[in-house]
Design a protein around this motif. Structure first.
Motif, mmCIF file in Angstrom:
data_model
loop_
_atom_site.group_PDB
_atom_site.id
_atom_site.type_symbol
_atom_site.label_atom_id
_atom_site.label_comp_id
_atom_site.label_asym_id
_atom_site.label_seq_id
_atom_site.Cartn_x
_atom_site.Cartn_y
_atom_site.Cartn_z
ATOM 1 N N LEU A 37 49.105 42.489 48.371
ATOM 2 C CA LEU A 37 47.935 42.578 48.990
ATOM 3 C C LEU A 37 47.510 40.843 48.549
ATOM 4 O O LEU A 37 47.904 40.077 47.621
ATOM 5 C CB LEU A 37 46.967 43.063 48.125
ATOM 6 C CG LEU A 37 46.969 44.936 48.388
ATOM 7 C CD1 LEU A 37 46.813 45.036 46.437
ATOM 8 C CD2 LEU A 37 46.718 45.343 48.771
ATOM 9 N N LEU A 39 45.175 38.048 47.508
ATOM 10 C CA LEU A 39 44.527 38.392 46.336
ATOM 11 C C LEU A 39 43.516 37.344 46.085
ATOM 12 O O LEU A 39 43.036 36.902 45.586
ATOM 13 C CB LEU A 39 45.745 38.511 45.017
ATOM 14 C CG LEU A 39 45.956 39.137 45.335
ATOM 15 C CD1 LEU A 39 47.375 39.000 43.511
ATOM 16 C CD2 LEU A 39 45.556 40.131 44.522
ATOM 17 N N ASN A 40 42.541 36.707 47.683
ATOM 18 C CA ASN A 40 41.854 35.509 47.669
ATOM 19 C C ASN A 40 40.784 36.322 47.804
ATOM 20 O O ASN A 40 40.565 36.305 48.998
ATOM 21 C CB ASN A 40 42.448 34.771 48.467
ATOM 22 C CG ASN A 40 42.826 35.443 50.232
ATOM 23 O OD1 ASN A 40 42.518 36.194 49.944
ATOM 24 N ND2 ASN A 40 42.310 34.256 51.097
ATOM 25 N N HIS A 41 39.879 37.034 46.629
ATOM 26 C CA HIS A 41 38.558 37.440 47.208
ATOM 27 C C HIS A 41 37.659 37.106 45.591
ATOM 28 O O HIS A 41 37.813 36.439 44.607
ATOM 29 C CB HIS A 41 39.080 38.535 46.789
ATOM 30 C CG HIS A 41 39.385 39.371 47.472
ATOM 31 N ND1 HIS A 41 38.836 39.888 48.931
ATOM 32 C CD2 HIS A 41 40.953 39.403 47.946
ATOM 33 C CE1 HIS A 41 39.686 39.956 49.976
ATOM 34 N NE2 HIS A 41 41.176 39.832 49.232
ATOM 35 N N LEU A 47 40.810 44.321 44.650
ATOM 36 C CA LEU A 47 41.720 43.827 43.700
ATOM 37 C C LEU A 47 42.700 43.270 44.843
ATOM 38 O O LEU A 47 43.366 42.478 44.600
ATOM 39 C CB LEU A 47 42.915 45.295 44.022
ATOM 40 C CG LEU A 47 42.124 46.396 42.252
ATOM 41 C CD1 LEU A 47 42.710 47.196 42.326
ATOM 42 C CD2 LEU A 47 42.021 45.497 41.463
ATOM 43 N N GLY A 48 42.357 42.945 46.122
ATOM 44 C CA GLY A 48 43.167 42.400 47.077
ATOM 45 C C GLY A 48 42.809 43.205 48.352
ATOM 46 O O GLY A 48 41.735 43.576 48.626
ATOM 47 N N ARG A 58 39.863 45.878 52.581
ATOM 48 C CA ARG A 58 39.815 45.336 51.094
ATOM 49 C C ARG A 58 39.842 46.466 50.484
ATOM 50 O O ARG A 58 39.508 47.608 50.515
ATOM 51 C CB ARG A 58 38.461 44.838 50.976
ATOM 52 C CG ARG A 58 38.530 43.213 51.560
ATOM 53 C CD ARG A 58 36.930 42.912 51.716
ATOM 54 N NE ARG A 58 35.739 43.695 52.223
ATOM 55 C CZ ARG A 58 35.071 43.302 53.050
ATOM 56 N NH1 ARG A 58 34.886 41.773 52.995
ATOM 57 N NH2 ARG A 58 34.702 44.356 53.871
ATOM 58 N N ASP A 61 38.722 47.786 42.762
ATOM 59 C CA ASP A 61 39.035 48.233 41.829
ATOM 60 C C ASP A 61 38.305 49.469 41.841
ATOM 61 O O ASP A 61 36.713 49.174 41.138
ATOM 62 C CB ASP A 61 39.047 47.126 40.889
ATOM 63 C CG ASP A 61 39.556 47.265 39.156
ATOM 64 O OD1 ASP A 61 39.308 49.023 38.796
ATOM 65 O OD2 ASP A 61 39.910 46.978 38.499
#
Length: 146
Positions: A37, A39-41, A47-48, A58, A61
Motif C-alpha cells: 500500500l 502511504l502518502n495520504h 490507510l493507504g 484507496r 480504516d
C-alpha cells in the motif's frame, strides 16, 4: 405485490463488530499482508492505496471512519480488504464470516442517517449492522474533495 428480495450480504467482522455488506456493491477481496500500500495520504482514516488495472484504490480504516468514538488504533486487527465496485475505495475488515441473505423486514432501519450515514440499519436476527454502501461512498468522496 411481490415479496421484496432478501438483501444478499457478506457478513464480516470489523473491529469486533459484525457488519453485513450488500454483495452487489462488492468487487473482490485481498489479504492485506500481501498488498503493497502506498502511504502518502492526507486523511488519517485512509490507510493507504494500491493500483488495480490503472485505477487508484484507496483503503479506508473502516473503524476509524464508522465508529470514531470507539476507535483505538492498537485495537484494530484488519486482515483483509474488500474493494467496493467501481468506486476507487476498499474497506478493511478483520475476517469474513460468510454470505447471508437478510430479509428486509428483519432490518431495523436507521432513522437518523445524519449521525451514521453508513448505517442502513441493524438486524437482530444475525446480530449485525447493515452497511449503506452508497451513503458510505458519498461520505468518503465528499471528505476527499474538501
Amino acid at each position: 405485490e411481490p415479496e421484496p428480495e432478501p438483501l444478499q450480504c457478506l457478513l464480516v467482522k470489523m473491529y469486533g463488530v459484525r457488519l453485513a455488506l450488500p454483495i452487489k456493491y462488492l468487487q473482490g477481496a485481498h489479504d492485506i499482508s500481501t498488498m503493497k500500500l502506498g502511504l502518502n495520504h492526507d486523511a488519517d482514516w485512509i490507510l493507504g492505496s494500491y493500483d488495480e488495472s490503472g485505477t487508484l484504490v484507496r483503503v479506508i480504516d473502516t473503524a476509524m471512519w464508522t465508529i470514531p468514538e470507539r476507535y483505538e488504533p492498537d485495537q484494530a486487527d484488519y486482515s483483509e480488504l474488500i474493494k467496493i465496485k467501481d468506486a476507487g475505495w476498499a474497506i478493511t475488515i478483520d475476517s469474513m464470516i460468510g454470505s447471508q441473505a437478510i430479509e428486509e423486514d428483519s432490518i431495523t432501519w436507521n432513522n437518523n442517517p445524519k449521525a451514521r450515514p453508513w448505517l442502513l440499519g441493524t438486524c437482530m436476527q444475525h446480530q449485525c449492522a447493515v452497511m449503506n454502501i452508497p451513503a458510505l461512498l458519498d461520505g468518503l468522496n465528499a471528505a476527499c474533495h474538501q
